[in-house]
Structures are given as structure tokens and as C-alpha cells.
Design a protein around this motif. Structure first.
Motif, PDB file in Angstrom:
ATOM      1  N   VAL A 135       0.861  -1.180   0.000  1.00  0.00           N
ATOM      2  CA  VAL A 135       0.000   0.000   0.000  1.00  0.00           C
ATOM      3  C   VAL A 135       0.900   1.232   0.000  1.00  0.00           C
ATOM      4  O   VAL A 135       1.893   1.279   0.724  1.00  0.00           O
ATOM      5  CB  VAL A 135      -0.926   0.040   1.236  1.00  0.00           C
ATOM      6  N   ALA A 136       0.566   2.221  -0.828  1.00  0.00           N
ATOM      7  CA  ALA A 136       1.243   3.519  -0.814  1.00  0.00           C
ATOM      8  C   ALA A 136       0.206   4.596  -0.538  1.00  0.00           C
ATOM      9  O   ALA A 136      -0.924   4.530  -1.038  1.00  0.00           O
ATOM     10  CB  ALA A 136       1.951   3.779  -2.144  1.00  0.00           C
ATOM     11  N   ALA A 137       0.578   5.556   0.287  1.00  0.00           N
ATOM     12  CA  ALA A 137      -0.345   6.637   0.614  1.00  0.00           C
ATOM     13  C   ALA A 137      -0.689   7.431  -0.642  1.00  0.00           C
ATOM     14  O   ALA A 137       0.137   7.541  -1.562  1.00  0.00           O
ATOM     15  CB  ALA A 137       0.281   7.551   1.658  1.00  0.00           C
ATOM     16  N   PRO A 138      -1.882   7.998  -0.719  1.00  0.00           N
ATOM     17  CA  PRO A 138      -2.261   8.806  -1.889  1.00  0.00           C
ATOM     18  C   PRO A 138      -1.227   9.910  -2.139  1.00  0.00           C
ATOM     19  O   PRO A 138      -0.754  10.561  -1.215  1.00  0.00           O
ATOM     20  CB  PRO A 138      -3.613   9.401  -1.480  1.00  0.00           C
ATOM     21  N   GLY A 139      -0.863  10.079  -3.411  1.00  0.00           N
ATOM     22  CA  GLY A 139       0.105  11.098  -3.770  1.00  0.00           C
ATOM     23  C   GLY A 139       1.543  10.645  -3.673  1.00  0.00           C
ATOM     24  O   GLY A 139       2.461  11.398  -4.030  1.00  0.00           O
ATOM     25  N   ARG A 140       1.777   9.408  -3.183  1.00  0.00           N
ATOM     26  CA  ARG A 140       3.150   8.931  -3.012  1.00  0.00           C
ATOM     27  C   ARG A 140       3.507   7.805  -3.977  1.00  0.00           C
ATOM     28  O   ARG A 140       4.630   7.321  -3.961  1.00  0.00           O
ATOM     29  CB  ARG A 140       3.351   8.435  -1.577  1.00  0.00           C
ATOM     30  N   ARG A 141       2.573   7.376  -4.781  1.00  0.00           N
ATOM     31  CA  ARG A 141       2.810   6.199  -5.609  1.00  0.00           C
ATOM     32  C   ARG A 141       3.897   6.442  -6.661  1.00  0.00           C
ATOM     33  O   ARG A 141       4.597   5.525  -7.063  1.00  0.00           O
ATOM     34  CB  ARG A 141       1.505   5.757  -6.265  1.00  0.00           C
ATOM     35  N   HIS A 142       4.066   7.695  -7.087  1.00  0.00           N
ATOM     36  CA  HIS A 142       5.062   7.979  -8.122  1.00  0.00           C
ATOM     37  C   HIS A 142       6.480   8.025  -7.565  1.00  0.00           C
ATOM     38  O   HIS A 142       7.443   8.080  -8.328  1.00  0.00           O
ATOM     39  CB  HIS A 142       4.741   9.323  -8.782  1.00  0.00           C
ATOM     40  N   GLN A 143       6.645   8.008  -6.249  1.00  0.00           N
ATOM     41  CA  GLN A 143       7.975   8.129  -5.652  1.00  0.00           C
ATOM     42  C   GLN A 143       8.698   6.792  -5.510  1.00  0.00           C
ATOM     43  O   GLN A 143       9.807   6.750  -4.987  1.00  0.00           O
ATOM     44  CB  GLN A 143       7.861   8.818  -4.286  1.00  0.00           C
ATOM     45  N   ARG A 144       8.079   5.725  -5.915  1.00  0.00           N
ATOM     46  CA  ARG A 144       8.696   4.389  -5.908  1.00  0.00           C
ATOM     47  C   ARG A 144       8.999   3.908  -4.492  1.00  0.00           C
ATOM     48  O   ARG A 144       9.868   3.041  -4.295  1.00  0.00           O
ATOM     49  CB  ARG A 144       9.954   4.376  -6.776  1.00  0.00           C
ATOM     50  N   LEU A 145       8.304   4.457  -3.519  1.00  0.00           N
ATOM     51  CA  LEU A 145       8.531   4.021  -2.147  1.00  0.00           C
ATOM     52  C   LEU A 145       8.049   2.587  -1.945  1.00  0.00           C
ATOM     53  O   LEU A 145       8.645   1.839  -1.164  1.00  0.00           O
ATOM     54  CB  LEU A 145       7.824   4.969  -1.174  1.00  0.00           C
TER      55      LEU A 145
END
Length: 258
Positions: free
Chosen positions: A186-196
Motif C-alpha cells: 500500500v502507498a499513501a495517496p500522492g506517493r505512488r510515483h515516488q517508488r517508495l
């Protein structure tokens, strides 16, 4: 159906057949962690066995052994079952919606990207439960297979990306099998593009390998971001299957006209 104890389940795992990579590991997860439950048509020499955990059901055995109400506990679930169970599922629920799933297995090395400045990638500990609670409500499924935020944080099976105490992404073992660990992300909204999420998956994979197991990742055929994440992390497609999203239980199989 009746609920089985862990000892009873251990005696009847032969009904499950081979535990293939993917969500089938939920049977071993239920047995080893105590999360979820096992049900059968009878305690002695059961003919049908079901494992129910975190909204997923693994159903095996003989559908002819099921009575009119035996499938009622599996309303609003995602059921993985052989095709021979489909007539019974269709009669028991007001809808049964198939969904194509793709199982990826970690097979190739992949390099972790450098996380953004100020972001720390680390294992979750028991003190991180409040951070999980603060995730959006639609992300609460991520800890369901461990009984909630505290259970997942105590499990030692999760990695997160943190900035100033805020959890931005998480990868965890969702179903822990003997040979494979099915992971979820799961990635927080707005963070998916950061490849975390990729950072977390690769960190978790190192733990999975250290435990002598292989990581797997399952997503919908239509989940392009999930498929891209799997490929980038070195996972490769090994099999496909269909699970069935069930609706409301229809009492005694009597459908209400619409």
C-alpha cells in the motif's frame, strides 16, 4: 460447516492439495499464525475444507458434501475454488463475480532506488501501530490478515517508508506459507510515483529470503501499476487463476425475484 481447531486442521491439510504460489498460502498462514479460521463439513474425516482469512476463502474438497446453509459464512468474500464448486456458489449467493488474477514470483535481482531525502525505509515495530491506524480507511485491508494494526506491527513481517513519523508506504507478508510468502503493498495517496512501494517490497523480500522462503505477489489482470511494480522488483508471472467475489447469501438458495 463447523469450525476446526488448529490441531484438527493440521490433521486434514491433505484436502488442500499442493499449496501453489500465491494466496493459497493462506491455509498455512491460518495454521501457523492463528489468524483466520478453518471450517469443514464435519470434524472427523471431512469431505470439504474451507480456510477463511482477511476476506479471502480457500475452498477445497467435495461440493456434494455441502448442505443448503454451509456456504453462508462466505458471503462478501473472495473465494478461490475449483470449478466444481461454481454451481453451489451460484445458488448460494445473489451474485458471484469472477476476477482474473496473476501470480508473480520473485526470480530476478533488482536494485532498490534511492529514497527521497528525509525518507527512511525500515521494518515496522510494535510502536508503529498508530501510523497504520492513520492510513486512509480504504487501506485498512493491509493489516487484516494479522488481526489488525498491532498484530501486523508485532509480526516482524512488514517494512515501511517513513518521513517525520508518517507512514508513506508499506509492504508486508499477507499470507505466510511454508515455502512462499504472499506479500501485499500500500502507498499513501500522492506517493505512488515516488517508488517508495518498490523500496519496501525489496527490503521485505530480503527478509523473506532470509527466512528461507520465496516472495510472491498477486494482483488483478487489470491492475497495471501492480503488474509494473512486480516486474520492476524482479517478480515474474508463473500462473493465473480466477477467484470469485460473492455477494449476499440467499437463504436456502431461494433467489428473490427482481
Amino acid at each position: 460447516m463447523i469450525e476446526l481447531s488448529s490441531r484438527q486442521l493440521a490433521a486434514h491439510t491433505h484436502l488442500l492439495g499442493d499449496c501453489e504460489p500465491g494466496p493459497a498460502a493462506l491455509a498455512e498462514h491460518v495454521l501457523s499464525t492463528g489468524n483466520g479460521r478453518a471450517l469443514a463439513d464435519r470434524a472427523d474425516h471431512p469431505r470439504t475444507l474451507a480456510l477463511d482469512c482477511a476476506g479471502h476463502v480457500l475452498l477445497r474438497g467435495d461440493p456434494d458434501a455441502l448442505g443448503p446453509t454451509d456456504l453462508a459464512p462466505f458471503a462478501h468474500r473472495r473465494v478461490e475454488a475449483p470449478a466444481r464448486f461454481l454451481p453451489a456458489l451460484d445458488v448460494a449467493f445473489d451474485r458471484v463475480v469472477p476476477s482474473e488474477r496473476m501470480v508473480y514470483v520473485r526470480q530476478q535481482a533488482a536494485a532498490a532506488p534511492r529514497p527521497p531525502r528525509g525518507v527512511t525505509i525500515r521494518p515496522l515495530t510494535s510502536s508503529d501501530a498508530p501510523s497504520l491506524v492513520r492510513l486512509p480507511a480504504e487501506s485498512a485491508w493491509i493489516h487484516a490478515s494479522w488481526g489488525g494494526p498491532s498484530g501486523l506491527c508485532r509480526s516482524g513481517h512488514a517494512w515501511g517508508a517513513f518521513r517525520q513519523g508518517r507512514l508513506l508506504a508499506i509492504a508486508c507478508t499477507y499470507f505466510r506459507g511454508g515455502a512462499h510468502e504472499e506479500i501485499a503493498v500500500v502507498a499513501a495517496p500522492g506517493r505512488r510515483h515516488q517508488r517508495l512501494a518498490l523500496n519496501c517490497v525489496l527490503a521485505l523480500d530480503g527478509d523473506v529470503a532470509a527466512r528461507g522462503r520465496t516472495a510472491t505477489l498477486t494482483c488483478s489482470r487489470h491492475d497495471r501499476p501492480g503488474r509494473l511494480l512486480a516486474w520492476t522488483a524482479g517478480f515474474r508471472l508463473v500462473r493465473e487463476y480466477v477467484h470469485y467475489a460473492t455477494g449476499a447469501y440467499v437463504a436456502h438458495g431461494a433467489r428473490v425475484p427482481v
